[in-house]
Design a protein around this motif. Structure first.
Motif, short mmCIF file in Angstrom:
data_model
loop_
_atom_site.label_atom_id
_atom_site.label_comp_id
_atom_site.label_asym_id
_atom_site.label_seq_id
_atom_site.Cartn_x
_atom_site.Cartn_y
_atom_site.Cartn_z
N ASP A 71 0.81 -1.22 0.00
CA ASP A 71 0.00 0.00 0.00
C ASP A 71 0.84 1.27 0.00
OD1 ASP A 71 -2.36 -1.40 -0.02
OD2 ASP A 71 -2.56 -1.42 2.16
N VAL A 75 2.56 5.68 -6.72
CA VAL A 75 1.79 5.36 -7.93
C VAL A 75 1.72 6.52 -8.92
CG1 VAL A 75 0.37 3.59 -6.85
CG2 VAL A 75 -0.35 5.99 -6.73
N LYS A 85 -0.03 4.50 -3.10
CA LYS A 85 -1.25 3.78 -3.46
C LYS A 85 -2.37 4.04 -2.46
CE LYS A 85 -2.82 -0.94 -4.44
NZ LYS A 85 -2.39 -2.37 -4.51
#
Length: 221
Positions: A71, A75, A85
């Protein structure tokens, strides 16, 4: 990270690993524990903070980091500003650059609603990012009253207000350059607010014996 210290000054000589430890590894550590961390990283040099940002981003994009902390993977965004993310972010700019519109840390009400590990709040830490200021003043500007005051006023008027919570830490790490540099300014104006860690190149034992802080870097001679 535990929340024991909200305002920290670290004074250490150049090339002793302060940027590697505080401006890079601490950021990666924070993101690993909370992928929604929001950071602001400042220095006198755009090049320095952008290089640091790229290295952090590369580490977090690596296979081992992706596997352990999926996570937290970046991104989107450039070296100046990117997001993870899970919605965390990192903003890197010179201390004289644009910081309005960006905040470090998170509001506690937002933090408490996040899907975090069960023991996250029981650890005593609601850590969600920080402001890290790494060498805000150029050594060649240290003797300029105008340049020193510009950095100090910039901190007072703009930078310190970029926290999203009173619990968001502010860390100033730098070599001391002048008695009225940013560290001197903060220590004089707010002596009870700041914890100061000073690591001189030459240390003294209780009996007065001298020894080098890091002999690999500098011998006593």
């Amino acid at each position: 990270y535990r929340g024991d210290i909200k305002r920290l000054i670290v004074n250490i000589a150049p090339r002793y690993g302060k940027t590697e430890l505080i401006s890079k590894k601490f950021v990666e550590y924070g993101f690993a524990h909370n992928p929604r961390c929001k950071w602001i990283h400042l220095s006198y040099s755009d090049d320095l903070v952008l290089d640091n940002s790229r290295e952090i981003k590369e580490t977090m994009e690596s296979e081992f980091f992706r596997t352990l902390f999926p996570d937290s993977v970046p991104v989107s965004g450039s070296a100046k500003m990117w997001k993870t993310k899970a919605g965390g972010g990192f903003y890197a700019v010179s201390a004289a650059g644009q910081v309005t519109g960006f905040g470090a840390g998170q509001v506690e009400s937002d933090l408490s609603e996040q899907d975090l590990p069960e023991d996250y709040f029981s650890t005593g830490s609601n850590f969600a990012g920080a402001i890290i200021i790494d060498d805000p003043l150029k050594p060649e500007d240290a003797l300029s009253d105008v340049q020193r005051e510009r950095v100090n006023q910039r901190f007072d008027s703009t930078i310190r207000s970029r926290v999203n919570s009173r619990n968001t830490p502010i860390i100033v790490v730098m070599q001391r350059l002048h008695e009225k540099d940013l560290c001197g300014h903060l220590i004089q104006a707010e002596p009870d607010e700041w914890s100061v860690l000073t690591l001189p190149c030459i240390e003294y034992d209780e009996d007065g014996t001298e020894h080098p802080l890091w002999e690999f870097k500098h011998t006593l001679e």
